[in-house]
Design an enzyme around this catalytic site. Sequence first.
Site, PDB file in Angstrom:
ATOM      1  N   HIS A 249      -7.342  -6.052   0.708  1.00  0.00           N
ATOM      2  CA  HIS A 249      -6.159  -5.212   0.955  1.00  0.00           C
ATOM      3  C   HIS A 249      -5.406  -5.643   2.221  1.00  0.00           C
ATOM      4  O   HIS A 249      -4.428  -5.008   2.597  1.00  0.00           O
ATOM      5  CB  HIS A 249      -6.626  -3.745   1.098  1.00  0.00           C
ATOM      6  CG  HIS A 249      -5.547  -2.716   0.933  1.00  0.00           C
ATOM      7  ND1 HIS A 249      -4.963  -2.421  -0.278  1.00  0.00           N
ATOM      8  CD2 HIS A 249      -4.935  -1.884   1.838  1.00  0.00           C
ATOM      9  CE1 HIS A 249      -4.060  -1.468  -0.128  1.00  0.00           C
ATOM     10  NE2 HIS A 249      -4.015  -1.131   1.153  1.00  0.00           N
TER      11      HIS A 249
ATOM     12  N   SER B  23       0.828  -1.197   0.000  1.00  0.00           N
ATOM     13  CA  SER B  23       0.000   0.000   0.000  1.00  0.00           C
ATOM     14  C   SER B  23       0.869   1.257   0.000  1.00  0.00           C
ATOM     15  O   SER B  23       1.647   1.475  -0.930  1.00  0.00           O
ATOM     16  CB  SER B  23      -0.971  -0.061   1.189  1.00  0.00           C
ATOM     17  OG  SER B  23      -2.003   0.890   1.044  1.00  0.00           O
TER      18      SER B  23
ATOM     19  N   ASP C  57     -10.078  -5.611  -3.547  1.00  0.00           N
ATOM     20  CA  ASP C  57      -9.501  -4.571  -2.696  1.00  0.00           C
ATOM     21  C   ASP C  57     -10.364  -3.317  -2.798  1.00  0.00           C
ATOM     22  O   ASP C  57     -10.531  -2.753  -3.880  1.00  0.00           O
ATOM     23  CB  ASP C  57      -8.079  -4.295  -3.207  1.00  0.00           C
ATOM     24  CG  ASP C  57      -7.300  -3.320  -2.340  1.00  0.00           C
ATOM     25  OD1 ASP C  57      -7.930  -2.429  -1.736  1.00  0.00           O
ATOM     26  OD2 ASP C  57      -6.068  -3.444  -2.314  1.00  0.00           O
TER      27      ASP C  57
END
Length: 282
Positions: free
Chosen positions: A260, A149, A226
């Site tokens: 995620h 991320s 995600d």
Amino acid sequence: MALTQVSSNKCCDGYQKVFEHDSSELKCKMKFAIYLPPKAESSKCPVLYWLSGLTCTEQNFITKAGSQQAASEHGIIIVAPDTSPRGCNMEGEEESWDFGTGAGFYVNATQEPWKTNYRMYSYVTEELPRLINSNFPADPEKMSISGHSMGGHGALICALKNPGKYKSVSAFAPICNPIQCAWGQKAFSGYLGPDKSTWELYDATVLAESYSGPELDILIDQGRDDQFLSSSQLLPDNLIAACSKKKIPVVFRLQQGYDHSYHFIFSFINDHIKHHAKYLNA
């Protein structure tokens, strides 16, 4: 520079440790995690740097990702720093989860009050490797970088801004084009100010468009389910387009049903360590 050991646990025949030190770049005490594989007891090992995402500390990766088994097998040291300075007592530091504490975005801030402490880019690319190379059995010529991320963004920009420094790079669900997404715009406005040309220095898509270093093999895994992919925070297509224009090889894998979270990272971390081992152990 003095290191204080915070914890040490035997794991996969090596040791998972955490250390604390006074950072000259960040002007505060910082912790980092380091996994020392069994091979490190007898010889120097290559190092994989792992950069974590928003809200994380050095703990998230070492307790949730399950990286130690593959690192042990391939003889790779893994270093996982914190994601921002801590305890600097700046106004606004604790106000939101995506800016300030736990959200350093791996940039060197140029704006008040952030510019004194929020220098995560220099910490990760300069200070931390010096510290690791002088205190542990690390091969200074063999470094790679990965992250998730915000940390995937960090890994990509570190590799693209420093041609040849890292043997390989990989990322899980990286923020690929921060100047075009809400997270990046908020962070860059605060840390770097209104001049958007300075933002481009920390945007993987923009950096890929002008990359001219040695061949860099990029591996990216992205969960199809995600929520941040569907809300246009990650924008991998923009990076893939830039890389394809510059003929930078990218293996991009869209993983069906994954989100995620660290469950996603745990599922594919072995592939990433194997990707780096190919270059680090060459």
